[in-house]
Design an enzyme around this catalytic site. Structure first.
Site, PDB file in Angstrom:
ATOM      1  N   SER A  30       0.815  -1.220   0.000  1.00 39.23           N
ATOM      2  CA  SER A  30       0.000   0.000   0.000  1.00 39.23           C
ATOM      3  C   SER A  30       0.849   1.271   0.000  1.00 39.23           C
ATOM      4  CB  SER A  30      -0.939  -0.010   1.216  1.00 39.23           C
ATOM      5  OG  SER A  30      -0.203  -0.135   2.415  1.00 39.23           O
ATOM      6  N   THR A  31       2.030   1.243   0.613  1.00 38.04           N
ATOM      7  CA  THR A  31       2.883   2.443   0.627  1.00 38.04           C
ATOM      8  C   THR A  31       3.560   2.628  -0.729  1.00 38.04           C
ATOM      9  OG1 THR A  31       3.321   1.806   2.927  1.00 38.04           O
ATOM     10  CG2 THR A  31       4.536   3.695   2.072  1.00 38.04           C
ATOM     11  N   ASP A  83      10.545   1.014  -1.923  1.00 37.48           N
ATOM     12  CA  ASP A  83       9.645  -0.070  -1.517  1.00 37.48           C
ATOM     13  C   ASP A  83       9.228   0.125  -0.065  1.00 37.48           C
ATOM     14  OD1 ASP A  83       8.209  -2.427  -1.574  1.00 37.48           O
ATOM     15  OD2 ASP A  83       9.895  -3.693  -2.176  1.00 37.48           O
ATOM     16  N   ASP A  86       7.614  -4.282   6.234  1.00 38.38           N
ATOM     17  CA  ASP A  86       6.752  -4.665   7.362  1.00 38.38           C
ATOM     18  C   ASP A  86       7.390  -4.300   8.690  1.00 38.38           C
ATOM     19  OD1 ASP A  86       4.644  -5.969   5.783  1.00 38.38           O
ATOM     20  OD2 ASP A  86       6.306  -7.239   5.169  1.00 38.38           O
ATOM     21  N   LYS A  96      10.301  -8.056   5.157  1.00 38.47           N
ATOM     22  CA  LYS A  96       9.407  -7.776   4.048  1.00 38.47           C
ATOM     23  C   LYS A  96       8.702  -9.063   3.635  1.00 38.47           C
ATOM     24  CE  LYS A  96      10.474  -5.228   0.583  1.00 38.47           C
ATOM     25  NZ  LYS A  96       9.085  -4.714   0.606  1.00 38.47           N
ATOM     26  N   GLU A 105      10.989  -8.650  -4.832  1.00 38.16           N
ATOM     27  CA  GLU A 105      11.451  -7.426  -4.145  1.00 38.16           C
ATOM     28  C   GLU A 105      12.937  -7.520  -3.810  1.00 38.16           C
ATOM     29  OE1 GLU A 105       7.359  -5.995  -1.891  1.00 38.16           O
ATOM     30  OE2 GLU A 105       8.637  -7.453  -0.906  1.00 38.16           O
TER      31      GLU A 105
HETATM   32  C1  5RP Z   1       5.210  -6.845   0.048  1.00 38.93           C
HETATM   33  C2  5RP Z   1       5.967  -6.073   1.050  1.00 38.93           C
HETATM   34  C3  5RP Z   1       5.446  -4.739   1.443  1.00 38.93           C
HETATM   35  O1  5RP Z   1       6.373  -3.780   1.089  1.00 38.93           O
HETATM   36  C4  5RP Z   1       5.189  -4.720   2.912  1.00 38.93           C
HETATM   37  O2  5RP Z   1       4.263  -5.749   3.203  1.00 38.93           O
HETATM   38  C5  5RP Z   1       4.637  -3.374   3.378  1.00 38.93           C
HETATM   39  O3  5RP Z   1       3.363  -3.183   2.842  1.00 38.93           O
HETATM   40  P1  5RP Z   1       2.494  -1.911   3.190  1.00 38.93           P
HETATM   41  O4  5RP Z   1       3.169  -0.730   2.586  1.00 38.93           O
HETATM   42  O5  5RP Z   1       1.142  -2.212   2.568  1.00 38.93           O
HETATM   43  O6  5RP Z   1       2.414  -1.821   4.697  1.00 38.93           O
HETATM   44  O7  5RP Z   1       6.990  -6.480   1.560  1.00 38.93           O
HETATM   45  O8  5RP Z   1       5.738  -8.130  -0.122  1.00 38.93           O
END
Ligand code: 5RP
Length: 233
Positions: A30-31, A83, A86, A96, A105
């Site tokens: 989402s970010t 990117d 988590d 992540k 990623e």
């Molecule tokens: C996807 C990831 C994301 O970058 C991680 O989950 C963060 O996501 P969000 O920005 O929605 O909190 O590693 O595999």
């Protein structure tokens, strides 16, 4: 500010790092989605960049915004990857893979001169491990691999439940690469480097969500503004 506003704030700061002609890695989640939206608006105004996506979802979003896209085969060296994460610890070690895109990623981040993490500051932790660690595994021999992963975790002095990630409809989640994900609920990871090495040595493990030595900067947004870890320029 809402959590989503904070994500957008971090994404907007990362956009300031983009220069004309750059080859960019586009993250997932989402970010990262905010970053791609903002980048798309700049491309519509004439900014020239060439991008590689870390997931099918990001690829589709970028194409819908007419962002020029490439592949790592055609463009194997990138200038900057932006990117989400988590978890981020104070020395820029990451967890992540919450969005199941950890394999691409990590490949994209490793092919980039710089990886910049964008997140709201709830992702900053003193010690990694509260977020379940995603471990991508091949479907063949999953039970044998699960046992070997559990043994590797125990040998590193950690402990916790391992679960096969499911979709909301109850089916087993498949990554973009056609693999499964085991989520390891460890609570804390005292020795991330040791655990990373142990997981890498398990046959059947494709990749894990410990990103160590890859990020050079994290832009973390809170109600008080932006906090930057590492070197931003
Ligand atoms: C996807 C990831 C994301 O970058 C991680 O989950 C963060 O996501 P969000 O920005 O929605 O909190 O590693 O595999």
């Amino acid at each position: 500010m809402s959590p989503d506003d904070l994500k957008k704030l971090a994404a907007a700061r990362a956009l300031e790092l983009v220069r004309p002609g750059m080859r960019l890695g586009l993250g997932t989640g989402s970010t990262a989605k905010h970053f791609v939206d903002l980048l798309g608006a700049r491309v519509a105004e004439g900014l020239e960049v060439l991008c590689v996506a870390t997931s099918e979802a990001t690829q589709a979003q970028a194409e819908s915004l007419n962002i020029p896209m490439s592949t790592l085969d055609a463009t194997p060296e990138l200038d900057l990857t932006v990117d989400g994460a988590d978890e981020v610890d104070p020395v820029l070690r990451l967890i992540k893979g919450g969005g199941a895109a950890l394999l691409r990623e990590k490949i994209v981040a490793a092919a980039s001169k710089r990886m910049v993490v964008i997140a709201d500051d709830s992702k900053l932790v003193a010690e990694l491990g509260r977020f379940p660690l995603p471990i991508e595994v091949v479907p063949f021999g999953i039970e044998a691999t699960r046992r070997a992963v559990a043994a590797a975790i125990t040998a590193c002095g950690a402990a916790g439940e391992l679960s096969l990630r499911k979709r909301p409809d109850g089916s087993t989640l498949l990554t973009d690469g056609g693999h499964y994900i085991l989520d390891a609920r460890l609570g804390c990871i005292a020795k991330p480097e040791l655990l990373a090495k142990a997981l890498n040595a398990v046959p059947g493990v494709v990749e894990h969500g410990l990103f160590l030595g890859l990020a050079s900067c994290a832009i973390l947004a809170s109600g008080d503004g932006l906090k930057v870890l590492g070197t931003i320029e």
